[in-house]
Scaffold this motif. Structure first.
Motif, PDB file in Angstrom:
ATOM      1  N   ALA A  63       9.385   2.259  -3.453  1.00  0.00           N
ATOM      2  CA  ALA A  63       9.775   3.760  -4.213  1.00  0.00           C
ATOM      3  C   ALA A  63       8.879   4.578  -3.736  1.00  0.00           C
ATOM      4  O   ALA A  63       7.760   4.319  -3.031  1.00  0.00           O
ATOM      5  CB  ALA A  63       9.055   3.367  -5.656  1.00  0.00           C
ATOM      6  N   THR A  64       9.399   5.831  -3.780  1.00  0.00           N
ATOM      7  CA  THR A  64       8.619   7.014  -2.992  1.00  0.00           C
ATOM      8  C   THR A  64       8.071   7.851  -4.076  1.00  0.00           C
ATOM      9  O   THR A  64       8.799   8.018  -5.399  1.00  0.00           O
ATOM     10  CB  THR A  64       9.502   7.695  -2.190  1.00  0.00           C
ATOM     11  OG1 THR A  64      10.594   8.087  -2.815  1.00  0.00           O
ATOM     12  CG2 THR A  64      10.094   6.798  -0.934  1.00  0.00           C
ATOM     13  N   GLU A  65       6.968   8.575  -3.745  1.00  0.00           N
ATOM     14  CA  GLU A  65       6.297   9.479  -4.641  1.00  0.00           C
ATOM     15  C   GLU A  65       5.911  10.643  -3.866  1.00  0.00           C
ATOM     16  O   GLU A  65       5.648  10.539  -2.493  1.00  0.00           O
ATOM     17  CB  GLU A  65       5.007   8.771  -5.282  1.00  0.00           C
ATOM     18  CG  GLU A  65       5.012   7.589  -5.898  1.00  0.00           C
ATOM     19  CD  GLU A  65       5.571   7.663  -7.542  1.00  0.00           C
ATOM     20  OE1 GLU A  65       5.121   8.782  -7.919  1.00  0.00           O
ATOM     21  OE2 GLU A  65       5.988   6.806  -7.963  1.00  0.00           O
ATOM     22  N   ASP A  66       5.682  11.923  -4.572  1.00  0.00           N
ATOM     23  CA  ASP A  66       4.931  12.983  -3.879  1.00  0.00           C
ATOM     24  C   ASP A  66       6.028  13.485  -2.616  1.00  0.00           C
ATOM     25  O   ASP A  66       5.355  13.668  -1.316  1.00  0.00           O
ATOM     26  CB  ASP A  66       3.582  12.763  -3.239  1.00  0.00           C
ATOM     27  CG  ASP A  66       2.761  14.024  -3.093  1.00  0.00           C
ATOM     28  OD1 ASP A  66       3.335  14.941  -3.293  1.00  0.00           O
ATOM     29  OD2 ASP A  66       1.833  13.767  -2.297  1.00  0.00           O
ATOM     30  N   ASP A  67       7.066  13.515  -2.959  1.00  0.00           N
ATOM     31  CA  ASP A  67       8.145  14.025  -1.972  1.00  0.00           C
ATOM     32  C   ASP A  67       8.179  13.132  -0.534  1.00  0.00           C
ATOM     33  O   ASP A  67       8.284  13.734   0.425  1.00  0.00           O
ATOM     34  CB  ASP A  67       7.940  15.531  -1.443  1.00  0.00           C
ATOM     35  CG  ASP A  67       8.065  16.408  -2.769  1.00  0.00           C
ATOM     36  OD1 ASP A  67       9.145  15.956  -3.609  1.00  0.00           O
ATOM     37  OD2 ASP A  67       7.278  17.227  -2.870  1.00  0.00           O
ATOM     38  N   GLY A  68       7.870  12.088  -0.819  1.00  0.00           N
ATOM     39  CA  GLY A  68       8.069  11.211   0.319  1.00  0.00           C
ATOM     40  C   GLY A  68       6.700  10.870   1.176  1.00  0.00           C
ATOM     41  O   GLY A  68       6.557   9.945   1.982  1.00  0.00           O
ATOM     42  N   ASN A  69       5.615  11.319   0.674  1.00  0.00           N
ATOM     43  CA  ASN A  69       4.285  11.295   1.270  1.00  0.00           C
ATOM     44  C   ASN A  69       3.602  10.002   0.935  1.00  0.00           C
ATOM     45  O   ASN A  69       2.505   9.485   1.608  1.00  0.00           O
ATOM     46  CB  ASN A  69       3.532  12.516   0.775  1.00  0.00           C
ATOM     47  CG  ASN A  69       3.770  13.791   1.582  1.00  0.00           C
ATOM     48  OD1 ASN A  69       3.976  13.726   2.818  1.00  0.00           O
ATOM     49  ND2 ASN A  69       3.799  14.725   0.799  1.00  0.00           N
ATOM     50  N   ASN A  87       6.871  -4.429 -11.732  1.00  0.00           N
ATOM     51  CA  ASN A  87       7.924  -3.149 -11.416  1.00  0.00           C
ATOM     52  C   ASN A  87       6.939  -1.796 -11.278  1.00  0.00           C
ATOM     53  O   ASN A  87       5.762  -1.858 -11.649  1.00  0.00           O
ATOM     54  CB  ASN A  87       8.720  -2.741 -12.875  1.00  0.00           C
ATOM     55  CG  ASN A  87       8.046  -2.465 -13.884  1.00  0.00           C
ATOM     56  OD1 ASN A  87       7.532  -3.424 -14.527  1.00  0.00           O
ATOM     57  ND2 ASN A  87       7.975  -1.289 -14.218  1.00  0.00           N
ATOM     58  N   TRP A  88       7.477  -0.785 -10.471  1.00  0.00           N
ATOM     59  CA  TRP A  88       7.056   0.359 -10.372  1.00  0.00           C
ATOM     60  C   TRP A  88       8.082   1.465 -10.813  1.00  0.00           C
ATOM     61  O   TRP A  88       8.946   1.697 -10.313  1.00  0.00           O
ATOM     62  CB  TRP A  88       6.559   0.685  -8.834  1.00  0.00           C
ATOM     63  CG  TRP A  88       5.877   2.022  -8.569  1.00  0.00           C
ATOM     64  CD1 TRP A  88       6.510   2.984  -8.243  1.00  0.00           C
ATOM     65  CD2 TRP A  88       4.580   2.288  -8.697  1.00  0.00           C
ATOM     66  NE1 TRP A  88       5.457   4.125  -8.459  1.00  0.00           N
ATOM     67  CE2 TRP A  88       4.023   3.521  -8.502  1.00  0.00           C
ATOM     68  CE3 TRP A  88       3.301   1.356  -8.833  1.00  0.00           C
ATOM     69  CZ2 TRP A  88       3.094   4.187  -8.412  1.00  0.00           C
ATOM     70  CZ3 TRP A  88       2.312   1.825  -8.692  1.00  0.00           C
ATOM     71  CH2 TRP A  88       1.943   3.432  -8.361  1.00  0.00           C
ATOM     72  N   ARG A  89       7.765   1.886 -11.913  1.00  0.00           N
ATOM     73  CA  ARG A  89       8.715   2.864 -12.784  1.00  0.00           C
ATOM     74  C   ARG A  89      10.079   2.189 -12.663  1.00  0.00           C
ATOM     75  O   ARG A  89      10.102   1.038 -13.344  1.00  0.00           O
ATOM     76  CB  ARG A  89       8.532   4.174 -11.705  1.00  0.00           C
ATOM     77  CG  ARG A  89       7.483   4.729 -11.747  1.00  0.00           C
ATOM     78  CD  ARG A  89       7.561   6.129 -11.416  1.00  0.00           C
ATOM     79  NE  ARG A  89       6.244   6.815 -10.771  1.00  0.00           N
ATOM     80  CZ  ARG A  89       5.127   6.856 -11.120  1.00  0.00           C
ATOM     81  NH1 ARG A  89       4.659   6.570 -12.472  1.00  0.00           N
ATOM     82  NH2 ARG A  89       4.094   7.521 -10.720  1.00  0.00           N
ATOM     83  N   MET A 116       2.203  -6.581  -8.600  1.00  0.00           N
ATOM     84  CA  MET A 116       1.538  -6.072  -7.380  1.00  0.00           C
ATOM     85  C   MET A 116       2.468  -5.109  -6.377  1.00  0.00           C
ATOM     86  O   MET A 116       3.491  -5.283  -6.548  1.00  0.00           O
ATOM     87  CB  MET A 116       1.434  -7.683  -6.527  1.00  0.00           C
ATOM     88  CG  MET A 116      -0.087  -8.239  -6.964  1.00  0.00           C
ATOM     89  SD  MET A 116      -1.716  -7.513  -6.828  1.00  0.00           S
ATOM     90  CE  MET A 116      -1.441  -6.857  -5.208  1.00  0.00           C
ATOM     91  N   ALA A 117       1.493  -4.424  -5.573  1.00  0.00           N
ATOM     92  CA  ALA A 117       2.276  -3.365  -4.799  1.00  0.00           C
ATOM     93  C   ALA A 117       1.285  -3.182  -3.646  1.00  0.00           C
ATOM     94  O   ALA A 117       0.022  -3.135  -4.066  1.00  0.00           O
ATOM     95  CB  ALA A 117       2.829  -2.338  -5.575  1.00  0.00           C
ATOM     96  N   SER A 118       1.993  -2.821  -2.462  1.00  0.00           N
ATOM     97  CA  SER A 118       1.148  -2.279  -1.501  1.00  0.00           C
ATOM     98  C   SER A 118       1.464  -0.823  -1.356  1.00  0.00           C
ATOM     99  O   SER A 118       2.801  -0.473  -1.433  1.00  0.00           O
ATOM    100  CB  SER A 118       1.043  -3.046  -0.173  1.00  0.00           C
ATOM    101  OG  SER A 118       2.651  -3.149   0.346  1.00  0.00           O
ATOM    102  N   ILE A 119       0.459   0.016  -1.121  1.00  0.00           N
ATOM    103  CA  ILE A 119       1.077   1.617  -1.268  1.00  0.00           C
ATOM    104  C   ILE A 119       0.481   2.171   0.142  1.00  0.00           C
ATOM    105  O   ILE A 119      -0.809   2.120   0.476  1.00  0.00           O
ATOM    106  CB  ILE A 119       0.345   2.083  -2.442  1.00  0.00           C
ATOM    107  CG1 ILE A 119       0.829   1.552  -3.688  1.00  0.00           C
ATOM    108  CG2 ILE A 119       0.876   3.573  -2.382  1.00  0.00           C
ATOM    109  CD1 ILE A 119       0.057   1.883  -4.991  1.00  0.00           C
ATOM    110  N   GLU A 120       1.589   2.819   0.699  1.00  0.00           N
ATOM    111  CA  GLU A 120       1.371   3.498   1.930  1.00  0.00           C
ATOM    112  C   GLU A 120       1.143   5.117   1.813  1.00  0.00           C
ATOM    113  O   GLU A 120       2.166   5.628   1.161  1.00  0.00           O
ATOM    114  CB  GLU A 120       2.308   3.341   3.067  1.00  0.00           C
ATOM    115  CG  GLU A 120       2.383   1.661   3.426  1.00  0.00           C
ATOM    116  CD  GLU A 120       3.584   1.609   4.215  1.00  0.00           C
ATOM    117  OE1 GLU A 120       4.053   2.127   5.236  1.00  0.00           O
ATOM    118  OE2 GLU A 120       4.468   0.572   3.847  1.00  0.00           O
ATOM    119  N   LEU A 121       0.057   5.747   2.121  1.00  0.00           N
ATOM    120  CA  LEU A 121       0.057   7.310   1.739  1.00  0.00           C
ATOM    121  C   LEU A 121      -0.561   8.048   3.048  1.00  0.00           C
ATOM    122  O   LEU A 121      -1.215   7.553   4.002  1.00  0.00           O
ATOM    123  CB  LEU A 121      -1.178   7.447   0.887  1.00  0.00           C
ATOM    124  CG  LEU A 121      -1.194   6.735  -0.764  1.00  0.00           C
ATOM    125  CD1 LEU A 121      -2.075   5.468  -0.374  1.00  0.00           C
ATOM    126  CD2 LEU A 121      -1.927   7.717  -1.675  1.00  0.00           C
TER     127      LEU A 121
END
Length: 282
Positions: free
Chosen positions: A148-154, A163-165, A179-184
């Motif tokens: 899933a993407t947030e902040d216009d793909g950032n 789940n995430w949303r 559980m999730a891994s998040i790349e920012l």
């Protein structure tokens, strides 16, 4: 906002030539129910003709493992029938349950060619009612993990369980662990809400972020109070974090090496069962 209780720097705990940082347990924090253990291996670069990972055949009972492969690979095999090689970007989720023997080593290709390696393994407890459940293994390559993407793909969220949303993770959790891994990317931000009664697992693997206004550098675990719900993360540089949450089990935790149970008697039974071959033979 969710209140931060304390930030914990991962302890340096090398294993032979494998660079390792242990985020939990340390002298400051024993566990965050039901999150028991996190080893952060690497980052490092292996030369060609290396020995690879040192995790030969060993038993487990009473908990689950989730392994993140950021660089390098893992060749997995267990007495429950699981067997594959997961490469960078993939994950492995193993439910040890009533017990099995497994090995986590580097592939022949990695041992021959070498290269960068960075791997994290997280242990989840199992509640008493699932301690003796049937063992299970799931390996997913990077392209099998929904995002899933947030902040216009950032920000990219790799959803593993829960789940995430609207995005559902592919691995069902016996204990409703999300559980999730998040790349920012640098400057990227996200905001999410987690119910106050759920415990949060938050570890910064790479980079540095601000969490609810507090700076957190790489190789740091954030321990939260069970007050407030909102989590706001802002990346000060390109960053990678692990984020999970679950209801605490509030059960006794008795661990000895590869076994995690509720009583000392159950630990002794696990040793006897292993020695009697009830977890399989290698």
């Amino acid at each position: 906002m969710r209140k931060i209780k304390k930030k914990h720097k991962a302890a340096y705990a090398p294993m032979d030539d494998l660079v390792t940082y242990r985020a939990i347990p340390t002298r400051e924090v024993e566990y965050i129910d039901p999150f028991l253990f996190l080893n952060h291996h690497g980052p490092q670069v292996y030369k060609s003709n290396n020995r690879g990972l040192p995790f030969g055949p060993h038993p487990h009972r009473g908990f689950e493992t989730l392994t993140f492969i950021l660089d390098g690979d893992i060749m997995h095999q267990d007495t429950g029938g699981g067997k594959d090689v997961i490469v960078a970007g993939g994950v492995q989720w193993m439910t040890a349950g009533r017990g099995l023997i497994h090995a986590e080593v580097s592939s022949d290709k990695f041992k021959k060619e070498g290269g960068p390696l960075e791997i994290l393994q997280l242990w989840f407890n199992l509640p008493a009612k699932y301690k003796m459940t049937e063992p299970k293994y799931v390996g997913l390559q990077k392209d099998q993990i929904p995002t899933a993407t947030e902040d216009d793909g950032n920000v990219k969220v790799n959803v593993i369980s829960g789940n995430w949303r609207e995005t559902q993770g592919p691995i069902p959790s016996l204990s409703d662990i999300h559980m999730a891994s998040i790349e920012l990317k640098q400057g990227g931000s996200l905001t999410t809400s987690i119910a106050a009664e759920r415990n949060i697992f938050f570890y910064v693997v790479r980079g540095s972020v601000k969490v609810n206004g507090e700076a957190v550098d790489k190789q740091n675990l954030v321990e939260f109070e069970n007050e407030g719900e909102e989590i706001k993360v802002e990346a000060q540089e390109d960053s990678y974090i692990l984020l999970g949450h679950a209801h605490p089990f509030n059960e006794p935790v008795v661990s000895h090496g590869p076994f995690v149970m509720n009583t000392e008697e159950e630990i002794q039974e696990a040793f006897r069962d292993y020695q009697a071959g009830k977890m399989g033979s290698w």
